[in-house]
Design a protein around this motif. Structure first.
Motif, PDB file in Angstrom:
ATOM      1  N   CYS A   1       0.835  -1.210   0.000  1.00 12.11           N
ATOM      2  CA  CYS A   1       0.000   0.000   0.000  1.00 12.11           C
ATOM      3  C   CYS A   1       0.869   1.260   0.000  1.00 12.11           C
ATOM      4  N   HIS A   2       1.909   1.255   0.820  1.00 10.81           N
ATOM      5  CA  HIS A   2       2.847   2.391   0.863  1.00 10.81           C
ATOM      6  C   HIS A   2       3.874   2.117  -0.233  1.00 10.81           C
ATOM      7  N   LEU A   3       3.466   2.449  -1.473  1.00 11.36           N
ATOM      8  CA  LEU A   3       4.168   1.951  -2.660  1.00 11.36           C
ATOM      9  C   LEU A   3       5.619   2.419  -2.721  1.00 11.36           C
ATOM     10  N   ASP A   4       6.434   1.585  -3.337  1.00 13.30           N
ATOM     11  CA  ASP A   4       7.881   1.836  -3.415  1.00 13.30           C
ATOM     12  C   ASP A   4       8.434   2.176  -2.028  1.00 13.30           C
ATOM     13  N   ALA A   5       8.066   1.372  -1.081  1.00 13.08           N
ATOM     14  CA  ALA A   5       8.526   1.557   0.308  1.00 13.08           C
ATOM     15  C   ALA A   5       8.195   2.956   0.837  1.00 13.08           C
ATOM     16  N   GLY A   6       7.034   3.451   0.430  1.00 11.67           N
ATOM     17  CA  GLY A   6       6.580   4.754   0.946  1.00 11.67           C
ATOM     18  C   GLY A   6       7.266   5.939   0.299  1.00 11.67           C
ATOM     19  N   THR A   7       7.750   5.754  -0.943  1.00 16.50           N
ATOM     20  CA  THR A   7       8.436   6.871  -1.624  1.00 16.50           C
ATOM     21  C   THR A   7       7.766   7.282  -2.933  1.00 16.50           C
ATOM     22  N   ARG A   8       6.621   6.688  -3.275  1.00 12.49           N
ATOM     23  CA  ARG A   8       5.982   7.062  -4.541  1.00 12.49           C
ATOM     24  C   ARG A   8       5.008   8.217  -4.328  1.00 12.49           C
ATOM     25  N   PRO A   9       5.138   9.296  -5.122  1.00 10.84           N
ATOM     26  CA  PRO A   9       4.197  10.410  -4.978  1.00 10.84           C
ATOM     27  C   PRO A   9       2.755   9.904  -5.128  1.00 10.84           C
TER      28      PRO A   9
END
Ligand code: HEC
Ligand code: HEC
Length: 346
Positions: A103-111
């Motif tokens: 859910c927190h895509l790309d380890a929480g780094t995707r805008p």
């Protein structure tokens, strides 16, 4: 090396000082955010002229004690089930085999992909669902309990501290108490009708089922230790009452990110209407089962005026039905709340 060690020593005191300052500021900022939401005012950070926030590159994670925790925290966010899943090598806190990064895509780094850009800068923060000010560690435990259907980790465990370090590192240079561009989900135009799960079913069959499965069950990886495609409903998916279970929240995520790797925030694949209908289909509890909250002793949103408008379980501060809260139309609810000077929370 010497300077690196000196800095990491300083960091500790800085973290503490920052946390205290951010506590005071975000708490104050919270109320003003609600008022902003109520008046429909846009946040500065989301103006077109402002650049999307870019988190630092992983190659810049420092080679010191703090950096070690950042690396471990990132690994936990990506391989959550491996460490703390039902068969976890560290603990068995999760109730399912999803990973935070699902859910927190790309380890929480995707805008616009449920990222962690400004999370550290905005926590501790008042949360209506718990009616409490939560620290970052407590907020992580919320996701472990709700989408992950698990039991909370000790707040002083290495794993919680590591994930907090990672989230702090992602938000490097974000001013305390501030939002940055790209940290929220894409805006979506609400419909003048209720979301339609039947229409959503057709959209799902065409755009989602190839990966998430015709029954929303997802697809295991080779050794069933986690998913290639995570589940969207059923016993291994997120709980009733968790953030993605809300139609608006999910629709805004789908708009920027699904179908995975095809849709982007710059070029969504589905229209706003399709996103809302498919989110309604996925989250329709009349046709789809999912785990329910474990600790029922504490109700969600004990102070009901702070209940998110698309949270579909009563009681409500207004007279709109549970179904209307869940599926809309949302505009009359928003207008009613404005007219009665009630908070409009999403
Ligand atoms: C099934 C989806 C899902 C999973 C899995 C999940 N989360 Fe979340 N999480 C969400 C949603 C949705 C939100 C609310 C985001 C919003 O309001 O924009 C959220 C919010 C958060 C926040 C608050 C962010 C902020 O800036 O306010 C943190 C921190 C967080 N999650 C950490 C985690 C961690 C760590 C894990 C893994 C242990 C995890 N989450 C797993 C869906 C998920
Ligand atoms: C090409 C395959 C693919 C398609 C098609 C696809 N998804 Fe996904 N979806 C994924 C993957 C992979 C992830 C996890 C992303 C990650 O871990 O990086 C994901 C994650 C999700 C999540 C968050 C995690 C969860 O399981 O709750 C939701 C919600 C979701 N997708 C909904 C949809 C919807 C709705 C559609 C159709 C509009 C769709 N997806 C189409 C591959 C796909």
């Amino acid at each position: 090396m010497k300077t690196v060690h000196q800095t990491s020593g300083k960091i500790k005191t800085k973290v503490l000082a920052l946390s205290i300052v951010s506590f005071v500021i975000t708490f104050a900022a919270c109320n003003s955010n609600e008022n902003k939401a109520a008046s429909g005012e846009k946040k500065e950070a989301n103006k077109d002229s402002v650049a999307i926030f870019t988190p630092p590159d992983t190659s810049t994670i420092p080679h010191d004690k703090f950096g070690e925790m950042v690396r471990y925290g990132r690994d936990l966010v990506v391989n959550t089930a491996k460490y703390i899943g039902p068969n976890g090598i560290v603990s068995k806190n999760l109730g399912n085999k999803m990973n935070c990064t699902n859910c927190h895509l790309d380890a929480g780094t995707r805008p616009f992909g449920f990222n962690f850009f400004s999370s550290h800068a905005r926590y501790p923060q008042y949360r209506g669902r718990e009616n409490q000010v939560l620290t970052m560690g407590q907020r992580i435990n919320n996701c472990i309990e709700r989408p992950h259907n698990g039991t909370p980790l000790p707040l002083d465990s290495k794993e919680i501290v590591a994930m907090c370090c990672y989230i702090r590192w992602v938000g490097t240079n974000v001013p305390v108490g501030q939002h940055v561009k790209g940290d929220e989900s894409l805006e979506i135009e609400y419909l003048d009708r209720a979301a339609n799960p039947t229409k959503g079913a057709a959209i799902f069959a065409e755009n989602c089922a190839s990966c998430h499965g015709a029954s929303g069950q997802g697809q295991w990886n080779a050794d069933s230790s986690t998913y290639v495609y995570p589940p969207l409903w059923g016993p291994h998916s997120y709980q009733v009452g968790s953030s993605p279970h809300r139609v608006i929240k999910l629709a805004r995520f789908i708009k920027a990110n699904m179908p995975n790797l095809k849709a982007t925030w710059k070029k969504p694949v589905l229209t706003d209407e399709q996103c809302i209908d498919v989110a309604a289909f996925v989250n329709d509890d009349r046709i789809h089962e999912r785990p329910t909250k474990k600790n029922k002793a504490i109700p969600d949103y004990p102070e009901i005026k702070f209940k998110a408008i698309d949270y579909g379980i009563g009681p409500f501060i207004d007279s709109f039905s549970a179904l209307q809260h869940k599926f809309g139309p949302y505009k009359p609810i928003i207008e009613y709340r404005k007219a009665h000077n009630l908070p409009i929370v999403f």
